[in-house]
Each structure stands twice: as structure tokens, then as C-alpha cells.
Design an enzyme around this catalytic site. Structure first.
Site, short mmCIF file in Angstrom:
data_model
loop_
_atom_site.label_atom_id
_atom_site.label_comp_id
_atom_site.label_asym_id
_atom_site.label_seq_id
_atom_site.Cartn_x
_atom_site.Cartn_y
_atom_site.Cartn_z
N ARG A 1 29.07 -2.16 33.91
CA ARG A 1 28.64 -2.09 32.51
C ARG A 1 27.21 -1.59 32.35
O ARG A 1 26.90 -0.89 31.41
CB ARG A 1 28.79 -3.47 31.87
CG ARG A 1 28.42 -3.50 30.41
CD ARG A 1 28.65 -4.87 29.81
NE ARG A 1 28.23 -4.94 28.42
CZ ARG A 1 28.25 -6.05 27.70
NH1 ARG A 1 28.69 -7.17 28.24
NH2 ARG A 1 27.85 -6.05 26.45
N ASP B 1 33.54 4.93 32.94
CA ASP B 1 32.14 5.35 33.00
C ASP B 1 31.35 4.96 31.75
O ASP B 1 31.89 4.47 30.75
CB ASP B 1 32.00 6.84 33.29
CG ASP B 1 32.13 7.15 34.76
OD1 ASP B 1 32.17 6.19 35.55
OD2 ASP B 1 32.19 8.34 35.14
N HIS B 2 30.07 5.20 31.83
CA HIS B 2 29.10 4.78 30.82
C HIS B 2 28.58 6.02 30.12
O HIS B 2 27.98 6.89 30.75
CB HIS B 2 27.96 4.03 31.53
CG HIS B 2 26.98 3.37 30.61
ND1 HIS B 2 26.19 4.07 29.74
CD2 HIS B 2 26.65 2.07 30.43
CE1 HIS B 2 25.40 3.23 29.07
NE2 HIS B 2 25.67 2.01 29.48
N ALA B 3 28.84 6.14 28.81
CA ALA B 3 28.33 7.27 28.05
C ALA B 3 26.82 7.16 27.90
O ALA B 3 26.26 6.06 27.87
CB ALA B 3 28.99 7.33 26.69
N ASP B 4 26.14 8.29 27.80
CA ASP B 4 24.69 8.28 27.63
C ASP B 4 24.31 7.68 26.27
O ASP B 4 25.07 7.79 25.30
CB ASP B 4 24.13 9.70 27.74
CG ASP B 4 24.27 10.26 29.15
OD1 ASP B 4 24.20 9.46 30.09
OD2 ASP B 4 24.44 11.48 29.29
#
Length: 390
Positions: free
Chosen positions: A330, A291-294
Site C-alpha cells: 500500500r 500497483d500504486h498510482a502516482d
């Protein structure tokens, strides 16, 4: 450059005296009846006197002549600097600009103040609640001129060309991939060494802070030790032809004249200072699984609002880093205002910002074909999709 040197730390209690005048800091008190070397004592307050200690900002300056010694201020043209957010109708479209034009050195001389252009903003300097985002494009140093912002703090991001910034506290050399903050009420002058461009985030009613780290712990992101403030370096210089002080006050520009340099501070102490930071020192934290961190994990500085967890403005960077997440797309579609690619940085705000007429029309750099970047996207929806068998 003269006065070269810095002291490290963020928001520290610092003291500095020009080595040409040893003992110029008073001992044991702030404003003795007679200061060493016959100096004048002034306090520069960055907060209310009664703020709690962690938020109380002030510095004492010991100068050759007091800052109040000048002719009356008169209003001058603002150029493209504005706080009028109703000049054009709102535009909900995603917006991108081409590189802003820098005036050629062979053309008219343009210094830092003359080269300020407001792109967007929201709020109001009179109520001490809001922000403005500006670009500066210049080719000439400020000669016998200084600038003072009575409305808020400036966070300056040079993109092309070095800035030698002279302040009442001393000098700072700021290069691309560095930032500096000039806080409210501090006079400064900018020398450049050719065609220069950069961006400027202005906040009203709050000062920039380091973001809280929460479960990250005691270390990480921008570490306090890497912030640098200048050391005292005074000018004892008379200017018979007149020195111009330009003051930004309630969104307008005013100027006054005096016959001496305002950078006549021989010594100072306190915790309210200008400072700089090299972005290469940012300790990046990133996802290592999925996942993509904020983007909040990339916050360098924040100006907090009165609502917990909500910022008036954040300064965020996206430095070179490893991205090793598994089974993760991404790119995240996220509504933000990204102004430029340096190592990629972002000015983000909780305000709904209005773009100025200069930003939409006058600069003639709006990329009107930007929407076409997204048109090749196609649907991948498959109503017959079934989960794969493990």
C-alpha cells in the site's frame, strides 16, 4: 452572513451587482464617462493585457471611492513572514512538525496577518518565480484592517476554525475541508470565531488552474461547477479613526491609512475573482487492479511553470476512498512535503525548498524524533529466494 450567496464555475466570466443598487453595472461598455450611481470604474488585471484569451484575467469593479485614495505606504515589521531562504543552512533530513501552537483567546489578540509564519519556500517574488508555504495561527478578527498581496496568489487551507473572508468581490465563509484562493492584488479581511489555525500556499508568477485530465476524459477530479465565487456586497462605511491597508510587496510588509472601508464595490464583472472549493466534491480516481498510482491523480489545483508538465506548485489531497489493488504494497516511499493531516493534503513543488529559521527553531515544534519512525524497518532480503511454482 450579509451578501450570502455564490456563483459557480472555475474561471468563468461572471457579473454581480449588490441588489441594493439595481442597474449599477454599466450597459454596453466598461468605463463610461459617468457610471451609474456615481461610481468609479477600476480594472483589476491578473495578466498582461495581450495574453491569449484563455489566459487573460481581468475584472472591472465599480466602487464608491477608488482604491488609489489613501495615504502613502510605509514599511512595517514583517514578524515571522519572510522570503529569506538563506537564514539557516540547508537541511536534507526528512522533517515533521508537531501541531503549531494557537494563541489563546485569553492571551494577546492575534489576527490573521499577525499570525502568519513562513515555514519554507524557494524562488523570488521580484522575478515572479517561486513559492512560499506559511502557517497561520490566530484568535481574533481583523478590525478595520485588510491585506493585499502584490507578490502572488494565496491558497488558504483552514485546519481548525471557520474563516469569514470579506473581499472586494463579496464575502466567503470557508470551513475546514474547504479551501479558498485569493488572487494577486485582491484586498481581503479575515474574521475568525475563536482559536484558528491553517496553512497557506503562496505562488509567484502563476495562477492556479485545474489540472489537465488527459485520458481521464471530460469529467473527474475537481469539477469546474463546484468552485464558487462571491457575489457583490458593498460597505459604505467611513472610518474616522483610520482604516489600515497592509500590502505585501517584494517580500516585505507596508501599510497605509484611509478613512473608508475598501470593500465598497457595488458591482463587478470579469473572470479574475477570489473563489472557494469544498474538498468533499473531489471525484477520486484510484487503482482498481494492482500497483500504486502516482499522487498526481489527486491534484485539485496546479500552478504551472514554463516547462510542460512541471508545476511551480500542486495542491493535492488524499480523501477517504476505497483501495482495492491486488498483490500491492500500500505505501510508496516518495519524497514529498506533507504539511498536515486534514483529510490529508500536500503542497508539492518542483522547487528545492529551504526551511526558515522559524520553521526549524523558533516555533519549537520540529519533531526531532521523526527519524526514529523508520528505524524499526529491517531487511527482508533472501539470497536463496526462488520464484514459486505456478
Amino acid at each position: 452572513f450579509a451578501g450570502q450567496g455564490y456563483m459557480s464555475g472555475f474561471g468563468n466570466e461572471c457579473s454581480s451587482e449588490d441588489p441594493r443598487c439595481p442597474g449599477s453595472l454599466p450597459e454596453g461598455q466598461n468605463n463610461p464617462q459617468v457610471c451609474p450611481y456615481g461610481l468609479y470604474a477600476e480594472q483589476l488585471s491578473g495578466s498582461a493585457f495581450t495574453c491569449p484569451r484563455p489566459a487573460n484575467k481581468r475584472s472591472w469593479l465599480y466602487r464608491i471611492l477608488p482604491s488609489v485614495k489613501h495615504k502613502p505606504f510605509t514599511q512595517i515589521p514583517c514578524g515571522d513572514l519572510t522570503e529569506n531562504w538563506d537564514d539557516v543552512e540547508p537541511d536534507p533530513n526528512q522533517i515533521r512538525w508537531l501541531p503549531f501552537t494557537i494563541p489563546k483567546t485569553t492571551d494577546t489578540k492575534v489576527d490573521f496577518v499577525a499570525g502568519l509564519h513562513t515555514i519554507c519556500g524557494a524562488g523570488d517574488s521580484k522575478s515572479r518565480n517561486g513559492i512560499s508555504i506559511h502557517v497561520f495561527t490566530c484568535n481574533s478578527s481583523m478590525v478595520d484592517r485588510c491585506f493585499n498581496n502584490s507578490d502572488g496568489d494565496f491558497l488558504i487551507v483552514p485546519q481548525q476554525g471557520e474563516l469569514l473572508i470579506t473581499t472586494e468581490f463579496g464575502k466567503m465563509m470557508v470551513e475546514p475541508n474547504e479551501i479558498c484562493v485569493i488572487q494577486q492584488g485582491m484586498r481581503f479581511s479575515v474574521d475568525v470565531f475563536g482559536e484558528t489555525r491553517g496553512y497557506l500556499l503562496e505562488v509567484y508568477g502563476a495562477h492556479f488552474e485545474l489540472p489537465d485530465l488527459g485520458p481521464i476524459g471530460a469529467n473527474g477530479l475537481a469539477n469546474p461547477r463546484d468552485f464558487l465565487c462571491p457575489v457583490a456586497c458593498y460597505e459604505e462605511r467611513t472610518v474616522p479613526t483610520g482604516y489600515t491597508v497592509i500590502n505585501k510587496y517584494q517580500g516585505k510588509l507596508f501599510s497605509c491609512r484611509q478613512d473608508f472601508s475598501p470593500f465598497n464595490v457595488v458591482a463587478w464583472h470579469g473572470n479574475y475573482t477570489p473563489y472557494k472549493y469544498n474538498l468533499k466534491n473531489f471525484m477520486v480516481i484510484n487503482c482498481v487492479a494492482f500497483d500504486h498510482a502516482d499522487p498526481s491523480i489527486f491534484t485539485v489545483l496546479t500552478a504551472k511553470s514554463t516547462r510542460p508538465g512541471v508545476a511551480i506548485a500542486d495542491f493535492v489531497i488524499f480523501p477517504p476512498r476505497w483501495g482495492v489493488a491486488d498483490h500491492t504494497f500500500r505505501y510508496l516511499f516518495h519524497l514529498v512535503c506533507i504539511l498536515s493531516i486534514l483529510q490529508a493534503f500536500m503542497f508539492e513543488s518542483s522547487f528545492s525548498m529551504a526551511v526558515t529559521k522559524w520553521g526549524l527553531e523558533t516555533c519549537q515544534k520540529l519533531d526531532k524524533s521523526y527519524y526514529q519512525c523508520w528505524e524499526p524497518l529491517r531487511s527482508h532480503f533472501n539470497p536463496n529466494w526462488k520464484p514459486s511454482k505456478q
